[in-house]
Each structure stands twice: as structure tokens, then as C-alpha cells.
Design a protein around this motif. Structure first.
Motif, short mmCIF file in Angstrom:
data_model
loop_
_atom_site.label_atom_id
_atom_site.label_comp_id
_atom_site.label_asym_id
_atom_site.label_seq_id
_atom_site.Cartn_x
_atom_site.Cartn_y
_atom_site.Cartn_z
N LEU A 89 8.06 -4.84 16.36
CA LEU A 89 8.11 -3.91 15.09
C LEU A 89 8.78 -2.31 15.57
O LEU A 89 8.19 -2.09 16.51
N PRO A 90 9.67 -2.06 14.60
CA PRO A 90 10.16 -0.67 14.91
C PRO A 90 8.84 0.51 14.92
O PRO A 90 8.00 0.11 13.99
N LYS A 91 8.75 1.46 15.80
CA LYS A 91 7.92 2.43 15.77
C LYS A 91 7.96 3.22 14.22
O LYS A 91 9.37 3.66 13.81
N VAL A 92 7.00 3.62 13.64
CA VAL A 92 7.09 4.29 12.34
C VAL A 92 5.98 5.29 12.33
O VAL A 92 4.91 5.13 12.67
N HIS A 93 6.36 6.37 12.11
CA HIS A 93 5.60 7.63 11.92
C HIS A 93 4.86 7.71 10.40
O HIS A 93 5.32 7.29 9.60
N ILE A 94 3.44 8.27 10.50
CA ILE A 94 2.80 8.19 9.55
C ILE A 94 3.30 8.93 8.38
O ILE A 94 3.06 9.07 7.16
N ARG A 95 4.33 10.10 8.85
CA ARG A 95 4.94 10.88 7.44
C ARG A 95 5.74 9.82 6.75
O ARG A 95 6.33 10.04 5.71
N ALA A 96 5.99 8.65 7.25
CA ALA A 96 6.75 7.58 6.61
C ALA A 96 5.99 6.99 5.23
O ALA A 96 6.73 6.55 4.46
N LEU A 97 4.83 7.45 5.27
CA LEU A 97 4.11 7.25 3.95
C LEU A 97 4.54 7.84 2.94
O LEU A 97 4.63 7.48 1.42
N PHE A 98 5.43 8.85 3.02
CA PHE A 98 5.81 9.82 2.11
C PHE A 98 7.39 9.79 1.91
O PHE A 98 8.23 10.71 1.43
N GLY A 99 8.10 8.81 2.79
CA GLY A 99 9.48 8.77 2.80
C GLY A 99 10.00 8.13 1.52
O GLY A 99 9.09 7.80 0.82
N ASN A 100 11.44 7.94 1.48
CA ASN A 100 11.81 7.41 0.29
C ASN A 100 11.35 6.12 -0.16
O ASN A 100 11.37 5.83 -1.63
N ARG A 101 11.11 5.33 0.68
CA ARG A 101 10.76 4.07 0.42
C ARG A 101 9.39 3.59 -0.23
O ARG A 101 9.22 2.77 -0.95
N LEU A 102 8.45 4.72 0.35
CA LEU A 102 6.94 4.42 0.23
C LEU A 102 6.32 5.69 -0.75
O LEU A 102 5.09 5.43 -1.03
N ALA A 103 7.13 6.81 -0.97
CA ALA A 103 6.38 7.83 -1.55
C ALA A 103 5.66 7.62 -2.91
O ALA A 103 4.69 8.02 -3.14
N LEU A 104 6.72 6.75 -3.82
CA LEU A 104 6.01 6.49 -5.11
C LEU A 104 4.72 5.74 -5.08
O LEU A 104 3.68 6.10 -5.76
#
Length: 447
Positions: free
Chosen positions: A246-261
Motif C-alpha cells: 500500500l502507498p504511504k498516506v499522510h493523515i492530512r489526506a482525510l481532507f484531500g479532494n477524495r475524502l474531504a466531503l
């Protein structure tokens, strides 16, 4: 099975039917969940008893501090527990958090002043907050796709068992043992220390977590155990094929384009449900005692209301796969809004029991669906962290809820009616937010 039909370890888990290993995992995590609920439920009875203890003689404001500070700990624990579970493992965090809040219960039982009560309750909250979202994540990651929602709701149904036990302890043990009753009741909260040791030996680590950490052989062993429980013997060619790293993902990705809503919507729902549920049930024994003037009788009223939680969970467990996560969530939140409003205006014992039971069933059915859908919204690397973040924000609302009750009770034209009208409004807002959720039934957990 030929090489052309090789399956990843995750695909091999997804194809399984419900078996003895799933049952073992569900019951093992469920018992831990029930112990959590028993502890959260006990504090509402303990606070009423401590307030009557001449040594403490808590004021209304001090009672609200004891109720709320546990949720401060739960907010911190949920955020830290989710992040640590993504780093060190689901199994590790579940067992350590159980041991932590079990030991802290002993400290609270031995408290001799208000500051020690508050510090102990804070630490109890840390353990509770860390354990709950991580346990639901572990169960959802092992559950077959077609049963994932139902099994997660069934895990949440153990909450009702723990709450009923807490209500019985509050109604029987505390009144029968005088000033020491609340201390004896808290000693029951030490049981998780022993159970954590047992649990450590009987639950597997998440396959998705093991893969993410490159521990493919351990993941293989776990998958094989679940396959053998279903009578499946996988050949070596298939066994050698694991999921891609799995690629490394930072916790700020929770508010990236894919997951923000998704993150914002599920967090709003967590906030509203926490505020309404904990505001209502943390104060219920005290409010009913004020309304009817008899604490011992009203403790039994809360036992009856607690019994209604089980049918609420079981109905949610059936509907969540029958009609889907989103429609089930909306149905229970609408019911919670209506029955909380009805309870706000209940006057007689019969009305309080009737609408209290319906309110209890609706509240807990909504909780069951919430725990089912939350882990499904996030990819594996962020699943525990995402669930932990939403739970943590919800716990902040749970902190505010008990503190708001004395304020609402003291307002002109306030009292129980205004208090529960506010809780009904919170459920109405959660209902509106639920329309923005995606439907996750029969969807594959994202990697």
C-alpha cells in the motif's frame, strides 16, 4: 486452483462465508465492547451516588465535571488510538486500551477527593476512546463484504449488554451497599485488565495492517486460519500471492479532494449523535430522580429503558444489509428525533417508560449503523485514523453535552423539556447530514 485464478489475501477473505473464526472475533471484541459500555453507563449511576456521599457532596456543576471529563479523555483517546492503531496494529491498541481503563477504574474507586476522581476519570476515558473505533475497524476488516455491515452492528449491540449490566449494578449494588456502593461498582470496571490478557491470545491482527507493514507471512497465517474454518484448503500458488504494497498516506489526506466531503459529513454525524446521546443518558438517572422524587425507583426505570437497546441494534443489523447503510441510518435518526421530542414532554411514569424505551432503541440503532459505515469510508492506511478522528470530534460534543444540561435546566422555561428538545434538534441535524453519505453496502473496502 490454477495460477490464472490466483486471489489476493484480501480477496480470499472476501469470498468466505461466516465461520467459527468470524464468530470468535466478533464475540471476543464484543465482550471488550460490553465492558466499555458498562464503564460508560456506570458513571451516570456512580455520579448520583457520589453526590449523595457526605464526604464529597458534589454540586450540580461538579457532577457535570465528572461526567464530562471522561469524554475529554475519550476525545484524546479516539484520535491517538486510531493513529496508533494504523502504526502499531489494531490488536495491540485494543488490548492496551482495555488494560489502561481497567487500571484507572481501580484508581477512581480509591479516590478520596474531587481532583483524584477527575484525573482517574480522564485516564479511563483515554482507554475507552482508543478501544472503540479500533475494535470496529478490526471486525469490519475481517468481515465478508456481504455481511460487513451486519457484523459491525452486531459488535455494537454488545454495547447494550454492557449498558444493561451497568444499569443493574446501579439499581442493585449501589443502593444495597451504602456509601461504599459506588466504589464497589467501580471495581467491576477493573475486569478489563484481566480480559485484555485473554483477548491478546485469542484475536488475530488485521490482515490489511500486516500487509501494509510488509508482514506477508503473518498475514498469510491469519488468512489460512479463516479459510480452514470455512473448510477451504488453498494451494501454495495462491498462498504466495499477496496484495500489492500500500502507498504511504499522510493523515492530512482525510481532507484531500477524495475524502474531504466524507470526512466532514461523518464527523458532523458523530458530533450530533454524541451530543444527543450522552447528554440524554448521562443525566437520565438524576433527571428522573428529580422528576419523580425517588432515586431507587428511577434507577429501575433506566434498567427498563436500557433493555430496549437490544431490539434497536438487532433491527439495525437486519436493515443495514437489507435496505443499505444510508436508508437505515436516516430511518433511525428520524425515529430518534421523534421519540426524543416525545420524551421531552413525557409526564407520567407510563409515558416516560414508553417513549424512553422507543428513544433508547432508536438512539442505539443509529449508533450501530454509525459504527458500521464509518470504517468503510476510508482506505486501509487511514481507516483507523479516519474512524478515530470522527470519533474524537464526537467525543468533544460528548464533553459539552453533560455540561450543557445544568445550563438548560436553569434557563427560564427550561427543565427536562427544553433539554430533550435540544437533543432532538441534534438528531435532526444528523439526519440532514446523512443524506450526503455515499451508500457503502456491498462495496469493497478501499486499499
Amino acid at each position: 486452483m490454477s495460477h490464472s485464478t490466483q486471489l489476493t489475501q484480501i480477496e480470499r477473505l472476501e469470498r468466505l462465508s461466516f465461520n467459527a473464526m468470524h464468530k470468535k472475533l466478533l464475540i471476543a471484541c464484543g465482550i471488550g465492547w460490553a465492558l466499555d459500555a458498562m464503564d460508560v453507563g456506570l458513571v451516570s449511576y456512580v455520579v448520583a451516588a457520589i453526590a449523595a456521599d457526605k464526604h464529597f457532596a458534589l454540586t450540580m456543576q461538579e457532577k457535570s465535571w465528572v461526567l464530562s471529563i471522561g469524554f475529554v479523555g475519550m476525545a484524546i483517546g479516539a484520535a491517538l488510538g486510531g493513529a496508533l492503531a494504523d502504526r502499531y496494529g489494531r490488536k495491540t491498541m485494543i488490548t492496551y486500551s482495555l488494560a489502561l481503563f481497567g487500571c484507572a477504574n481501580i484508581a477512581m474507586a480509591l479516590s478520596w477527593n474531587l481532583p483524584m476522581l477527575l484525573v482517574s476519570r480522564l485516564v479511563i476515558g483515554l482507554g475507552l476512546g482508543a478501544e472503540l473505533p479500533v475494535a470496529s475497524t478490526l471486525v469490519s476488516e475481517y468481515a465478508p463484504r456481504k455481511l460487513r455491515g451486519r457484523l459491525t452492528v452486531l459488535l455494537e449491540s454488545f454495547w447494550a449488554v454492557g449498558w444493561i449490566i451497568a444499569a443493574l449494578i446501579g439499581a442493585i449494588i449501589i443502593p444495597a451497599t451504602g456509601d461504599w456502593g459506588w466504589r464497589i461498582a467501580l471495581c467491576f470496571g477493573a475486569i478489563p485488565v484481566v480480559y485484555a490478557v485473554i483477548l491478546r491470545m485469542h484475536i488475530p491482527e488485521s490482515v490489511r495492517f500486516l500487509q501494509a507493514k510488509g508482514k506477508v507471512e503473518q498475514a498469510e497465517q491469519a488468512v489460512t486460519e479463516f479459510e480452514l474454518a470455512s473448510g477451504i484448503h488453498t494451494d501454495e500458488a495462491v498462498k504466495s500471492f499477496a496484495s500489492d504494497p500500500l502507498p504511504k498516506v499522510h493523515i492530512r489526506a482525510l481532507f484531500g479532494n477524495r475524502l474531504a466531503l466524507r470526512t466532514v459529513v461523518i464527523t458532523v454525524i458523530w458530533i450530533m449523535i454524541n451530543f444527543a446521546y450522552y447528554g440524554a443518558f448521562s443525566w437520565l438517572p438524576s433527571l428522573l430522580a428529580d422528576q419523580f422524587g425517588n432515586l431507587q425507583h428511577t434507577l429501575w426505570y433506566t434498567v427498563v429503558m436500557s433493555l430496549a437497546q437490544l431490539p434497536g441494534y438487532l433491527l439495525a443489523a437486519w436493515l443495514v444489509e437489507k435496505i443499505g447503510r444510508k436508508p437505515t441510518m436516516i430511518t433511525f435518526l428520524v425515529a430518534a428525533t421523534i421519540f426524543t421530542l416525545a420524551f421531552a414532554h413525557a409526564q407520567s411514569v407510563a409515558q416516560v417508560l414508553c417513549f424512553g424505551m422507543l428513544m433508547s432503541a432508536a438512539h442505539l440503532g443509529a449508533w450501530g449503523v454509525l459504527y458500521a459505515i464509518t470504517p468503510e469510508l476510508f482506505p486501509t492506511r487511514l481507516r483507523a485514523a479516519g474512524a478515530g478522528f470522527a470519533a474524537s470530534m464526537g467525543r468533544i460534543a460528548a464533553i459539552c453535552a453533560p455540561l450543557s444540561v445544568p445550563v438548560l435546566l436553569g434557563m427560564a422555561n427550561g427543565g427536562k423539556s427544553l433539554t430533550f428538545i435540544c437533543f432532538a434538534l441534534a438528531f435532526a441535524l444528523a439526519t440532514c447530514a446523512s443524506f450526503l453519505l455515499p451508500e457503502m453496502a456491498n462495496s469493497e473496502l478501499a486499499e
